[in-house]
Design a protein around this motif. Sequence first.
Motif, PDB file in Angstrom:
ATOM      1  N   UNK A  25       0.811  -1.218   0.000  1.00 57.28           N
ATOM      2  CA  UNK A  25       0.000   0.000   0.000  1.00 57.28           C
ATOM      3  C   UNK A  25       0.847   1.272   0.000  1.00 57.28           C
ATOM      4  N   UNK A  26       2.136   1.107   0.273  1.00 63.34           N
ATOM      5  CA  UNK A  26       2.984   2.277   0.491  1.00 63.34           C
ATOM      6  C   UNK A  26       3.036   3.220  -0.704  1.00 63.34           C
ATOM      7  N   UNK A  27       2.985   2.661  -1.917  1.00 64.89           N
ATOM      8  CA  UNK A  27       3.247   3.473  -3.103  1.00 64.89           C
ATOM      9  C   UNK A  27       1.990   4.095  -3.702  1.00 64.89           C
ATOM     10  N   UNK A  28       0.822   3.892  -3.101  1.00 62.93           N
ATOM     11  CA  UNK A  28      -0.387   4.414  -3.701  1.00 62.93           C
ATOM     12  C   UNK A  28      -1.398   4.797  -2.617  1.00 62.93           C
ATOM     13  N   UNK A  29      -2.404   5.547  -3.026  1.00 64.62           N
ATOM     14  CA  UNK A  29      -3.439   5.926  -2.074  1.00 64.62           C
ATOM     15  C   UNK A  29      -4.277   4.703  -1.725  1.00 64.62           C
ATOM     16  N   UNK A  32     -11.715   9.048   3.631  1.00 66.82           N
ATOM     17  CA  UNK A  32     -11.869   7.783   2.912  1.00 66.82           C
ATOM     18  C   UNK A  32     -12.107   6.618   3.871  1.00 66.82           C
ATOM     19  N   UNK A  33     -11.365   6.590   4.981  1.00 62.58           N
ATOM     20  CA  UNK A  33     -11.539   5.498   5.946  1.00 62.58           C
ATOM     21  C   UNK A  33     -12.934   5.550   6.555  1.00 62.58           C
ATOM     22  N   UNK A  34     -13.429   6.760   6.841  1.00 63.32           N
ATOM     23  CA  UNK A  34     -14.787   6.903   7.367  1.00 63.32           C
ATOM     24  C   UNK A  34     -15.801   6.361   6.367  1.00 63.32           C
ATOM     25  N   UNK A  35     -15.607   6.685   5.095  1.00 63.31           N
ATOM     26  CA  UNK A  35     -16.496   6.197   4.037  1.00 63.31           C
ATOM     27  C   UNK A  35     -16.499   4.671   4.001  1.00 63.31           C
ATOM     28  N   UNK A  36     -15.305   4.065   4.110  1.00 65.92           N
ATOM     29  CA  UNK A  36     -15.171   2.602   4.104  1.00 65.92           C
ATOM     30  C   UNK A  36     -15.890   1.987   5.303  1.00 65.92           C
TER      31      UNK A  36
END
Length: 455
Positions: A74-78, A187-191
């Motif tokens: 996950x490090x290299x992307x959103x 984004x995490x809230x949306x998830x």
Amino acid sequence: MEREQEATLTHIVVLPYPLQGHINPMLQFSKRLATKGLKVTLLTPKSIVESTKGQASSVTFEPIDDDDDSGELIAAETMEAFDERFKAMFSHGLGGLIEKNNSYGYATKLVVYDCILPWAVDIAKQHGIGAAPFITQSCTIAAIYYNLYQERFTLPLQEPEMSLPSLPLLRMDDMPSIISQPASYPFILKVCLEMYHNFHEVNWVFCNSFDKLEEEVVSWISSQWPIKNIGPTIPSMYLDKRLKDDKNYDLSLFKPNVDACMKWLDSKDTSTIVYVSFGSLAALGEEQMEELALGLKRSNKYFLWVVRETETKKLPTNFIKETTERGLVVSWCPQLEVLSHKAVGCFVTHCGWNSTLEALSLGVPMVTMPQWTDQTTNSKFVMDVWKVGIRVKADAKGMVTKEEIELCINEAMGEKREELKRNATKWKKLANEALDEGGSSDKNINEFVEKIMHT
């Protein structure tokens, strides 16, 4: 004999989010299912499967080709970009896996998916199989997010305290940081909210907890969706000891310093060591790292501190050299072995759910220093509900000072130790009972296996 034959023809696919703290509990659940006679395949990126080589397991690891040999998925992307890429990888990988198993005579019945991957339900449907979410956090956290999803409260929070069904009164700093600081984690809230939109389509919702740990909230949740607590998902040899080969998680994305840790622990007396670890993701700021280091030094206690390689540069100059007689700093360690060692007196923890469950299941008092997501709520329960730990207090700037860290460690290892240890021992007993034959979690697993074989 007929039941055993039927079980061997029943195939379950397990899909964790590819992070250590998500894979471990789902892998442990998979092992439990495999011992009941089901064929269980854990579908995960190839770069993670590589780390399982040489490990004996009753679970099959099926690699998804991710073209990544680094393990740093996950490090290299959103997170958004990764989520889309992982969805595409899984969709392709699941179809191939179903076809392969069908050719061997295994009927794929179900995908057990990490609850933050709700799109797995749609993909499972496309292949004509069922799906069931697995909640890797506590029932309490699931209930809080579900109340927000149901719009029982709105964000940003307007009141200093929150009253929700079946939960104790929660202050702002007791709530998950995704809720108390929604603008910081959109984004995490949306998830965390989207995962509930298809819960009405599933027959089971699995959770890494046990009934007596969260009795009131489990009772309330059971009226909302078909919850099945199947935890704590800790290797059997640390709990009920019914699975003789289940001695570790079989997967580690970090290389532990096993010999150094255990030799050092063996050289110390009972309950004399402070074990410090903030898990696989939490990263302290440099100033906070220095305060923690100085707090450990001031406590004058023996300590074992896990500082990941990426974090070592934050340590104060000469700290390791100056504390070599009282402390050991390692980049990673076998946490279960450490927590179950007689020399460990308390656990200074970020209060991630896996670490919290491990400490509860092994009867270890805690000093909690939550960082984000669910850790603040877990910390509230550790101190005020389960009464097995002490929560540090941050100052007006959000910093936990060396004086506060020293105070909390000395309380946990001194005047409050007896009370904390007594309560911790009680929860250890209840955790073991949940997984014993006929215990609540074991019963839930057996009921699921019986039903999925006849679906």
